[in-house]
Design a protein around this motif. Structure first.
Motif, short mmCIF file in Angstrom:
data_model
loop_
_atom_site.label_atom_id
_atom_site.label_comp_id
_atom_site.label_asym_id
_atom_site.label_seq_id
_atom_site.Cartn_x
_atom_site.Cartn_y
_atom_site.Cartn_z
N THR A 12 -6.89 -5.32 1.28
CA THR A 12 -7.57 -5.66 2.39
C THR A 12 -7.06 -4.57 3.54
O THR A 12 -6.21 -4.12 3.46
N ASP A 13 -7.91 -4.48 4.51
CA ASP A 13 -7.48 -3.60 5.69
C ASP A 13 -7.33 -2.21 5.43
O ASP A 13 -6.33 -1.75 6.03
N SER A 212 -1.84 -4.75 4.31
CA SER A 212 -2.74 -4.02 4.44
C SER A 212 -2.61 -3.07 3.50
O SER A 212 -1.32 -2.82 3.14
N THR A 213 -3.58 -2.28 2.91
CA THR A 213 -3.40 -1.04 2.20
C THR A 213 -2.75 0.27 3.19
O THR A 213 -2.75 1.25 2.55
N CYS A 214 -2.99 -0.16 4.49
CA CYS A 214 -2.14 0.89 5.30
C CYS A 214 -0.90 0.73 5.98
O CYS A 214 0.11 0.30 5.15
N SER A 215 -0.83 0.33 7.30
CA SER A 215 0.40 -0.22 8.04
C SER A 215 0.63 -1.66 7.87
O SER A 215 -0.43 -2.26 8.10
N GLY A 232 0.36 -2.32 0.66
CA GLY A 232 0.52 -3.37 -0.51
C GLY A 232 -0.74 -4.12 -0.69
O GLY A 232 -1.77 -3.49 -0.15
N PHE A 233 -0.74 -4.70 -1.78
CA PHE A 233 -1.90 -5.54 -2.21
C PHE A 233 -1.29 -6.87 -2.84
O PHE A 233 -0.44 -6.88 -2.99
N ARG A 234 -2.45 -7.71 -3.46
CA ARG A 234 -2.09 -8.87 -4.06
C ARG A 234 -2.70 -8.94 -5.35
O ARG A 234 -3.94 -8.71 -5.30
N TRP A 235 -2.06 -9.45 -6.31
CA TRP A 235 -2.63 -9.93 -7.63
C TRP A 235 -2.54 -11.59 -7.56
O TRP A 235 -1.75 -12.21 -7.27
#
Ligand SMILES: [Fe+2]
Length: 252
Positions: A12-13, A212-215, A232-235
């Motif tokens: 996301t984001d 977010s995949t950024c900050s 980060g991201f989520r499984w």
């Protein structure tokens, strides 16, 4: 097929721009987005599907969406998308209209259905579900009363405990929660926008946000503040019995 678990990747984001070297809060967002994709590709257990919950592009450019598509197409899976406040819905719809992409609507994954809501509200960083979207949700839930349902949207439908961020949440969250409370097949709500991880329960329904995949934003901060946490991201592992295993991966 119905009896298996689904491995769902939530990103996301990403806040991409027309140029691959553009920065947001000091971070080259295209680089961190690709670092997330690299991490997923290095995982021996690939996703069955990908969910991208908005703010895909920061500068409302066609070039930004083409970069999103180019990066995420490296994953060999269906990609379900919905818009955030920073997106340009018309450009997004043009770029993400054909397989492997699906924009909003209902997605089928074994025993599960993902309902993808559009909370974009012109000129507002907060979100809103118009009557048409609430009616779509009611109908989708009626059509899928016998499935496990995960409802996803960009804006947080519950307070995050951060005054500035809760000023730009889902404006009519009560309308959404009224429907959720009457829909026992809903197992979880999942959103982006808040650039932080959270995981709690409300009346038996799992409520989760994903970094977010950024900050990231600093949790529980009254004023705007950037966190030092990495991308980060989520499984999510959607089990056939309606339960969910989930973990966040941080790119330390
Ligand atoms: Fe965002």
């Amino acid at each position: 097929m119905q009896g298996r678990s689904v491995r769902l990747l939530h990103i996301t984001d990403p806040h991409l721009h027309a140029h691959t070297e553009s920065r947001m809060r000091g971070i080259v967002t295209y680089e961190t987005f690709n670092a997330v994709i690299d991490r997923v590709l290095a995982d021996p257990d690939p996703p069955d599907a990908v969910l991208a919950t908005g703010d895909l592009v920061q500068d409302e450019t066609l070039a930004g969406y083409l970069l999103f598509r180019k990066a995420i197409e490296r994953l060999d899976a269906p990609i379900f998308c919905l818009p955030g406040n920073h997106d340009a819905p018309d450009i997004m719809a043009n770029v993400l209209q054909a397989a492997p992409f699906q924009l909003c609507g209902v997605a089928s994954l074994a025993a599960w259905r993902l309902i993808l809501l559009n909370t974009f509200s012109t000129g507002d960083d907060g979100g809103r579900l118009p009557q048409s979207e609430l009616e779509f949700l009611r109908q989708a839930l009626a059509d899928h009363a016998d499935h496990h349902v995960l409802v996803s949207l960009h804006h947080q439908p519950v307070p995050m405990g951060s005054r500035w961020l809760d000023g730009v949440g889902l404006r009519n969250a009560d309308d959404l929660m009224d429907i959720i409370d009457r829909s026992p097949q809903v197992r979880a709500l999942l959103w982006g926008h808040v650039h932080q991880a959270s995981d709690r329960r409300r009346k038996g329904v799992r409520l989760m946000s994903t970094p977010s995949t950024c900050s990231q934003f600093l949790p529980n901060s009254d004023g705007f503040a950037v966190d030092s946490r990495p991308p980060g991201f989520r499984w999510l592992n959607l089990r056939p019995d309606g339960t969910i295993d989930s973990e966040i991966v941080w790119l330390e």
